[in-house]
Write a protein that holds these residues in place. Structure first.
Motif, short mmCIF file in Angstrom:
data_model
loop_
_atom_site.label_atom_id
_atom_site.label_comp_id
_atom_site.label_asym_id
_atom_site.label_seq_id
_atom_site.Cartn_x
_atom_site.Cartn_y
_atom_site.Cartn_z
N GLU A 165 0.74 -1.24 -0.05
CA GLU A 165 -0.01 0.12 -0.02
C GLU A 165 1.00 1.19 0.01
O GLU A 165 1.76 1.38 0.73
CB GLU A 165 -0.83 -0.11 1.22
N PHE A 166 0.37 2.22 -0.77
CA PHE A 166 1.45 3.57 -0.86
C PHE A 166 0.33 4.59 -1.56
O PHE A 166 -0.29 4.18 -2.77
CB PHE A 166 2.50 3.33 -1.83
N PRO A 167 0.48 5.61 -1.05
CA PRO A 167 1.28 6.37 0.11
C PRO A 167 0.51 6.01 1.26
O PRO A 167 1.17 6.08 2.44
CB PRO A 167 0.88 7.80 -0.18
N GLU A 168 -0.92 5.75 1.48
CA GLU A 168 -1.28 5.52 2.79
C GLU A 168 -1.43 4.15 3.19
O GLU A 168 -1.89 3.45 2.27
CB GLU A 168 -2.72 6.19 2.83
N LYS A 169 -1.22 3.68 4.46
CA LYS A 169 -1.45 2.20 4.59
C LYS A 169 -2.36 1.97 5.60
O LYS A 169 -2.45 2.36 6.77
CB LYS A 169 0.04 1.77 5.37
N THR A 170 -3.77 1.23 5.20
CA THR A 170 -4.63 0.97 5.94
C THR A 170 -4.71 -0.53 6.38
O THR A 170 -5.36 -0.74 7.16
CB THR A 170 -5.86 1.26 5.03
N ILE A 171 -3.88 -1.08 5.78
CA ILE A 171 -3.59 -2.65 6.11
C ILE A 171 -2.49 -2.68 7.04
O ILE A 171 -1.34 -2.74 6.64
CB ILE A 171 -3.52 -3.62 4.95
#
Length: 216
Positions: A69-75
């Protein structure tokens, strides 16, 4: 060797994702995509809307891509993230990934494996169980995979089978390396022949053997 224009054109054609960017980093083609799709997992429907970065080595398919995940990591709280800096997705044992991607190693097939991973994550997040059972992570998972592939029980058996580098007809009547007492032709000939006659699977087998050799 692949180039970013070839990769870009392929990703534009894949349904269920939006291509955000594609560029050449020198050693790899870096692709950013956002999923815009749904997944049905054990009769439960999930929306896939994650943005991921896919790093495709220039030597693909000799070397497989990595995804995170990039740019935000939700996992974050999920057992099947690798313990590297980017927390890359563990899409499965690499030999199994190769078997699923044959014969053409299309990027569309690879994206479908990412979608399966995201669907599994969504299911796990909702129900706290895995939809199809779970194989262990890392080296233990590699061992479990080869034991299942060869239908054997011990580490010694899988190591003896994995270190087989070639087959020829003169070996058919020799004892199988798994020490079953059977002739190779009546035991693991077919499984070994499938892997050793496929150059990419053969290379992956050698890589996995070296990994396990250091651990066992």
């Amino acid at each position: 060797m692949i180039d970013y224009l070839e990769v870009e054109n392929k990703f534009v054609e894949i349904n269920g994702i939006k291509l955000n960017s594609c560029f050449d980093s020198g050693n790899a083609i870096i692709v950013s995509v956002t999923f815009d799709a749904s997944a049905l997992v054990n009769n439960a429907r999930f929306i896939l809307d994650h943005t991921v970065q896919i790093e495709i080595p220039k030597k693909y398919p000799l070397d497989l891509p990595s995804t995170f995940e990039f740019p935000e990591k939700t996992i974050t709280n999920f057992p099947h993230l690798n313990h590297d800096t980017n927390r890359t997705f563990c899409l499965g044992i690499e030999l199994d990934i190769r078997k699923k991607m044959e014969p053409d190693y299309s990027f569309e097939t690879y994206v479908s494996l990412i979608a399966d991973f995201l669907g599994m994550y969504q299911y796990y997040s909702r129900y706290q169980i895995f939809p199809y059972g779970e194989r262990s992570h890392g080296d233990t998972g590699i061992r479990e995979y080869y034991k299942e592939l060869f239908s054997v029980d011990t580490d010694r058996q899988i190591m003896n089978l994995m270190k087989t580098n070639k087959l020829n007809n003169s070996m058919r009547n020799k004892k199988c390396p798994c020490n079953s007492g059977l002739k190779l032709k009546n035991c693991h000939w077919s499984q070994l022949n499938i892997i050793l006659s496929n150059s990419l699977q053969h290379v992956q087998l050698q890589k996995d053997y070296k990994i396990l050799q250091r651990r066992l």
